[in-house]
Enzyme design. Structure first.
Site, PDB file in Angstrom:
ATOM      1  NE  ARG A  54      -1.975  -1.305   3.688  1.00  0.00           N
ATOM      2  CZ  ARG A  54      -2.236  -2.158   4.686  1.00  0.00           C
ATOM      3  NH1 ARG A  54      -3.268  -2.969   4.598  1.00  0.00           N
ATOM      4  NH2 ARG A  54      -1.479  -2.192   5.771  1.00  0.00           N
ATOM      5  CB  SER A  79      -8.105  -1.989  -0.702  1.00  0.00           C
ATOM      6  OG  SER A  79      -8.611  -3.166  -0.107  1.00  0.00           O
ATOM      7  N   GLY A  80      -5.097  -3.516   0.357  1.00  0.00           N
ATOM      8  CA  GLY A  80      -4.218  -4.652   0.118  1.00  0.00           C
ATOM      9  C   GLY A  80      -4.977  -5.971   0.107  1.00  0.00           C
ATOM     10  CE  LYS A 153      -5.157   2.730   3.423  1.00  0.00           C
ATOM     11  NZ  LYS A 153      -5.220   1.308   3.140  1.00  0.00           N
ATOM     12  CB  SER A 223      -9.188   0.300   3.220  1.00  0.00           C
ATOM     13  OG  SER A 223      -8.015  -0.470   3.051  1.00  0.00           O
ATOM     14  CB  ALA A 224      -6.966   0.178   8.692  1.00  0.00           C
ATOM     15  CB  ALA A 342     -17.172  -5.521   6.265  1.00  0.00           C
ATOM     16  N   GLY A 350     -21.741  -9.495   6.299  1.00  0.00           N
ATOM     17  CA  GLY A 350     -22.094  -8.975   4.976  1.00  0.00           C
ATOM     18  C   GLY A 350     -21.373  -7.677   4.698  1.00  0.00           C
TER      19      GLY A 350
END
EC number: 3.5.2.15
Length: 359
Positions: A54, A79-80, A153, A223-224, A342, A350
């Site tokens: 990333r 996003s990896g 992000k 996304s972290a 998620a 989900g």
């Protein structure tokens, strides 16, 4: 008088530092560097704390954009993890001009940035509130009447960042660096939910992050990564004052095999099909974005899964492969932005799925 018009380009990559496809867009005049507002990508790392694909991709993008004279903030969301059949690729978002608004509105895109967070703020109310403010700012900037996908992000905790907090007498939400990714994603998603009225602020507190799965956003995707200390927010939705031929729609997958939800999202975007999209429809589907998460119950529709029990392969990697396969079966290609983790992004197990189409 002209109006803004969104442009979206899906570009394959040979490796996380391969920006040649984006440069080719610039050289051909298909995209103008100064009009780029965000670049998303799926990179082929592990998607965990030590996934430096990333950071490599961000560095490569920043160097390339600098060469082309871009000095304004561009949201760079990497996003990896491209497990299973997922294909590494870039998605470039730009805002150009059109002669007139599109009938019924068109895809609108705007980005916003929070301030840098202190380590002790990650996974807690300050991150929730600051994210909500950024989402509201982006929506107001673009005149979006309905948000269909909000990409965030966000940072994570490292040992160095935790030591900094401790040196100032502050505690952090967790001392587990991997767990910090989930808490940061969860707080960011709840910030989206707060901004969009999906969750009331009275229901929010530090204690619910990563614990109360009844609280979630149906459009958030977080996304972290280790490569930043602030939240970068990209809101995608429909706006009446925008032109162009792009539109967006979304649905929410109830679990990892919710194929009908993917089909509903495609149909809402004008690509209804009884099975997999036809070749002509596949050409219209510019980008597909989704979240994936193993259910905390350890079951999918009553049957046991082992994603959370596997000591060799991280659970989010299993989830990306599973959901990527389900969506690929509907869409007919593997260049899909399927992001793992998620937390508070859709119901437990989900997640949201959005489709950008050319009408």
């Amino acid at each position: 008088m002209t109006v803004p018009a969104a442009q979206v380009f899906r570009v394959p990559m040979r490796h996380p530092g391969d920006v040649s496809g984006i440069e080719a867009l610039f050289e051909a005049g298909a995209a103008i560097p100064a009009q780029v507002v965000a670049i998303l990508a799926k990179t082929e790392g592990n998607g965990c704390v030590n996934d430096f694909t990333r950071a490599y991709a961000v560095q490569s993008l920043e160097m390339m954009l600098h060469r082309h004279g871009v000095t304004a903030d561009v949201a760079l969301v990497m996003s990896g993890g491209t497990e299973g059949g997922l294909s590494p690729h870039w998605i470039v978002f730009a805002v150009g001009e059109a002669a007139a608004p599109a009938p019924g509105g068109a895809l609108a895109i705007a980005s916003a940035f929070t301030r840098d967070f202190l380590p002790e703020e990650l996974g807690r109310m300050p991150q929730i509130r600051e994210t909500a403010a950024a989402v509201r700012a982006a929506i107001a900037q673009a005149g979006i009447t309905r948000a269909h996908y909000v990409q965030v992000k966000c940072p994570l905790l490292t040992n160095e960042r935790m030591a900094d907090a401790a040196a100032r007498g502050q505690s952090v939400a967790t001392t587990d660096t991997y767990a910090s990714m989930g808490l940061s994603r969860g707080a960011s998603a709840l910030g989206v939910a707060l901004a969009l009225g999906e969750v009331d602020e009275a229901a929010l507190s530090d204690a619910v992050v990563g614990e109360d799965w009844s609280l979630f956003s149906g459009v958030a995707s977080a996304s972290a990564g280790v490569e930043l200390t602030r939240n970068e927010v990209v809101v995608m939705g429909m706006a009446p004052g925008w032109g162009g031929d792009l539109a967006i729609a979304h649905d929410v997958m109830a679990d990892g095999i919710d194929f009908p939800a993917v089909q509903r999202a495609l149909a809402a975007a004008g690509l209804g099909a009884p099975g997999q999209l036809s070749e002509a429809q596949q050409a219209q589907a510019v980008a597909v974005l989704a979240k994936a998460e193993p259910s905390t119950t350890g079951r999918i529709r009553g049957a046991r899964h082992i994603m959370n029990d596997d000591s060799d392969i991280n659970a989010t990697r299993h989830a990306r492969a599973l959901v990527g396969g389900v969506i690929a079966a509907a869409v007919g290609r593997t260049e899909l932005f399927v992001s793992g983790g998620a937390e508070h992004q859709g119901p437990d197990g989900g997640g949201p799925v959005a489709v950008i189409v050319r009408r």
